[in-house]
Design a protein around this motif. Structure first.
Motif, short mmCIF file in Angstrom:
data_model
loop_
_atom_site.label_atom_id
_atom_site.label_comp_id
_atom_site.label_asym_id
_atom_site.label_seq_id
_atom_site.Cartn_x
_atom_site.Cartn_y
_atom_site.Cartn_z
N ASP A 415 19.95 -1.96 21.27
CA ASP A 415 20.62 -2.96 22.11
C ASP A 415 19.59 -3.52 23.09
O ASP A 415 18.60 -2.86 23.41
CB ASP A 415 21.80 -2.36 22.86
N SER A 417 19.10 -5.47 26.94
CA SER A 417 19.75 -5.76 28.22
C SER A 417 18.74 -6.40 29.17
O SER A 417 17.57 -6.02 29.20
CB SER A 417 20.31 -4.47 28.84
N HIS A 418 19.21 -7.37 29.95
CA HIS A 418 18.40 -7.98 30.99
C HIS A 418 19.32 -8.58 32.04
O HIS A 418 20.53 -8.73 31.82
CB HIS A 418 17.48 -9.06 30.41
N SER A 419 18.75 -8.92 33.18
CA SER A 419 19.52 -9.53 34.27
C SER A 419 19.05 -10.97 34.43
O SER A 419 18.04 -11.23 35.10
CB SER A 419 19.31 -8.74 35.57
N THR A 424 13.82 -7.14 31.17
CA THR A 424 14.38 -6.95 29.83
C THR A 424 14.01 -5.57 29.29
O THR A 424 12.85 -5.17 29.30
CB THR A 424 13.88 -8.03 28.86
N ASP A 454 17.18 -12.98 23.48
CA ASP A 454 17.58 -11.71 22.89
C ASP A 454 17.03 -11.53 21.48
O ASP A 454 16.72 -10.40 21.06
CB ASP A 454 19.11 -11.60 22.87
N HIS A 548 24.25 0.59 24.42
CA HIS A 548 24.45 -0.39 25.50
C HIS A 548 24.27 0.28 26.87
O HIS A 548 23.61 -0.28 27.76
CB HIS A 548 25.86 -0.97 25.39
N ARG A 549 24.82 1.46 27.03
CA ARG A 549 24.69 2.17 28.31
C ARG A 549 23.23 2.48 28.63
O ARG A 549 22.77 2.28 29.77
CB ARG A 549 25.49 3.48 28.27
N ALA A 551 20.55 0.98 27.51
CA ALA A 551 19.81 -0.25 27.79
C ALA A 551 20.11 -0.78 29.19
O ALA A 551 19.20 -1.18 29.93
CB ALA A 551 20.14 -1.31 26.74
N VAL A 552 21.37 -0.78 29.57
CA VAL A 552 21.76 -1.30 30.89
C VAL A 552 21.19 -0.44 32.01
O VAL A 552 20.67 -0.96 33.01
CB VAL A 552 23.30 -1.39 30.99
N MET A 555 17.52 -1.16 32.31
CA MET A 555 17.28 -2.47 32.91
C MET A 555 17.51 -2.43 34.42
O MET A 555 16.70 -2.95 35.20
CB MET A 555 18.21 -3.50 32.27
N ARG A 556 18.59 -1.77 34.84
CA ARG A 556 18.89 -1.72 36.28
C ARG A 556 17.82 -0.95 37.04
O ARG A 556 17.43 -1.34 38.15
CB ARG A 556 20.26 -1.08 36.49
#
Length: 620
Positions: A415, A417-419, A424, A454, A548-549, A551-552, A555-556
């Motif tokens: 997965d 993830s980026h803001s 990224t 992405d 997903h978790r 990756a997020v 990213m954070r």
């Protein structure tokens, strides 16, 4: 707004009747988890079977509980000696684990100590760090909540101060702690040094388990002051006795002697073993930690050989206490060999007491740990059987021609993830042996692409993962995304000569709701939509959501680290050295932001004017 749903029953993938059938009719604590493994709720019960079954048989549940029950995918439990024990353990676990549907308290994931200083008017405090400093140290405690609970008890019973030395030295009138009866007010001379020293001595003896002697001593002081017509002073000791008695009533298993004790128990069946370590500190059960060990090469039907069992237990003790501190007493349901005894004595710096044939309350502790080990093993075996069935169903649907055994079938899921294009990150999670393998997870920093692209990010992570090491290609690659991401993966696989039938995209449904996903195949197979009740889809969604978790969260962390540096750099007058001092003093940017102007000005090199400027810019 989400549609209202009937959430009074569990999801179809959760077999509530099978769970209820396995629950004992004993007091204990239960923990409810969602399908991602997140803790939803911790509760207590006088009868575990009756209490837990009520969630899935009643229809008149409150909206909050009904919403929670609708998410339940697994339930774990711990047996206790009594309902009072369950109440205390429930409270401890809530503070430690912070379940979503309970009232939560802030907690640290560390092993702190309780410290009593050697000052004239000693202070009790939460402490982390080396124990070579001056003072008395008790611990380590399993977590921060255990220390904080002990601090509250000491304040209520012995009225000891917890304030910092700088605050203590500058008080001119009693603080709120004195007004609510938790401090005797030594800062303003409301108690003399000798009397306060006696309270400290009682607190030390209480932490060593001498509760009966302290109660008798408080009673004698109460009667002596009453006979001397000092009724106000007698009332103080009466209230302390009441507070201490209440604490002891909450814990049915009182300490014998002044030693901390760890209780170790195990259960085994076939190729699996369950081990439980229960921590007893100052006579209070602070909770237990359970571990499941899979024994390689051990047949499910074959009983565990005595030599293998001894090796298992020895390796467990060595591994567990390599980082954890050994208590003075180990109560275990096995006899250690001499080499293990010698290692433990050397690690602890003293001769440890090993007990197996315990009596009285210690026997209850051991029996309780044994019950929990057996219960955890039964639950693990039942869950493993269900997980094996789900893996085999997934292979039959997505990789029907695979000749790899279900235990060895490997799935990797990616997965991005980026803001808004910033920080990224790509994640790769691994599923094997019917479970997610967290030790095999990987995160990738994605660089040199157009912000927010992405597709380019997915192409980069797949190339870095497989192009340089084709042997690492798993039996199935799940892509969190639709046709675009699958096309990117297919292009790389074609270039490398990899089989396209190993790529499956998981196109998200509305609001990422499980049951609305579409499976996209790179080898030309028709897209597949499974029903929300399909066990295979639940497994795919579990793996996808974990990717997903990861990756997020990555990213954070990357984004926050970059922003942390820039927030302080933007303040005029804060250079690298001052920034380092501020972050070290307050433990990071959050601590700096929580500090007052006066606290900021106490940092070396930070003037009052600079502290005001810094405070204003951080809170603008």
């Amino acid at each position: 707004m989400e549609k209202q749903q009937d959430l009074s029953a569990p999801t179809a993938s959760f077999d509530a009747p099978a769970l209820i059938a396995r629950l004992p009719q004993r007091p204990g604590v239960y923990r409810m988890f969602d399908r991602e493994g997140g803790l939803l709720y911790v509760g207590k019960a006088g009868n575990l079977k009756r209490r837990v079954s009520s969630y899935f048989q009643q229809r008149q549940l409150s909206p909050r509980i009904a919403h929670m029950v609708g998410k339940v995918a697994a339930v774990e439990f711990s047996i206790t000696a009594s309902e009072t024990e369950a109440l205390l353990l429930e409270n401890n676990l809530i503070k430690q684990l912070k379940p979503r549907y309970n009232i939560l308290f802030r907690d640290d994931k560390t092993y702190p100590y309780l410290r009593i200083t050697d000052d004239r008017f000693a202070r009790i405090a939460y402490y982390r760090g080396a124990t070579q400093a001056k003072g008395h140290f008790f611990g380590p405690f399993p977590s921060a909540w255990a220390v904080k609970e002990s601090l509250q008890i000491l304040q209520k019973v012995f009225h000891l101060r917890t304030c910092e030395d700088s605050v203590f030295a500058n008080r001119t009138r009693p603080c709120l702690e004195h007004q609510i009866g938790r401090c005797s007010g030594p800062c303003v001379g409301l108690i003399d040094e000798a009397e306060y020293r006696e309270d400290i001595d009682r607190a030390l003896r209480f932490l060593r388990g001498e509760t009966t002697h302290i109660l008798n001593e408080l009673e004698s002081l109460m009667l002596a002051h009453s006979e001397a017509m000092a009724f106000e002073k007698a009332a103080v000791y009466r209230n302390r006795m009441a507070a201490l008695s209440k604490v002891l009533q909450q814990q049915s298993m009182e300490s014998e002697g002044e030693h901390d004790i760890d209780v170790i128990a195990h259960a085994q069946h076939g190729g699996h073993a369950s081990l439980v370590v229960a921590s007893i500190r100052g006579g209070r059960h602070l909770g237990d930690r359970s571990f499941i060990v899979e024994l390689p090469g051990q047949s499910e039907a074959e009983p565990l050989h005595e030599e293998t069992q001894a090796e298992l237990l020895e390796r467990f003790v060595l591994g567990f206490y390599e980082t954890a501190r050994l208590p003075a007493v180990l109560l275990a349901d096995f006899t250690p060999n001499e080499s293990l005894r010698s290692w433990c004595d050397a690690k602890a710096g003293q001769s440890l007491q090993w007990l197996r044939q315990a009596q009285g309350v210690r026997r209850q502790w051991l029996q309780q740990a044994q019950h929990n080990a057996q219960a955890h093993l039964k639950q693990h075996l039942a869950q493993r059987s269900s997980a094996r069935d789900r893996t085999q169903a997934l292979i039959g649907l997505l990789a029907p021609h695979s000749e790899v055994k279900a235990e060895d079938f490997r799935i990797e899921c990616f997965d991005i993830s980026h803001s808004s294009g910033e920080a990224t990150q790509a994640s790769c999670v691994v599923y094997k042996q019917h479970a997610l393998q967290q030790k095999l997870y990987r995160r990738y920093n994605i660089e040199n692409i157009t912000a927010g692209d992405d597709y380019a990010a997915m192409a980069q992570v797949l190339e870095r993962r497989y192009a340089a090491n084709p042997q690492a290609l798993p039996e199935l690659v799940l892509i969190d995304g639709g046709k675009g991401q699958v096309s990117v993966a297919a292009k790389l696989f074609n270039a490398q000569g990899f089989p396209l039938d190993r790529i499956v995209g998981v196109a998200k449904g509305e609001d990422r709701k499980v049951g609305l996903e579409t499976l996209i195949f790179a080898d030309g197979r028709q897209a597949l939509e499974l029903g929300p009740d399909a066990a295979v889809l639940m497994l795919i969604a579990q793996i996808r959501d974990e990717a997903h978790r990861v990756a997020v969260s990555g990213m954070r962390a990357k984004r926050d680290k970059a922003r942390q540096q820039s927030r302080l750099d933007e303040v005029e007058g804060i250079g690298p050295r001052r920034k380092q001092r501020l972050l070290a003093r307050f433990g990071g940017l959050r601590g700096v932001m929580a500090a007052s102007i006066d606290e900021l000005a106490q940092v070396e090199g930070v003037s009052k004017r600079l502290a005001e400027t810094l405070y204003q810019q951080l809170h603008a």
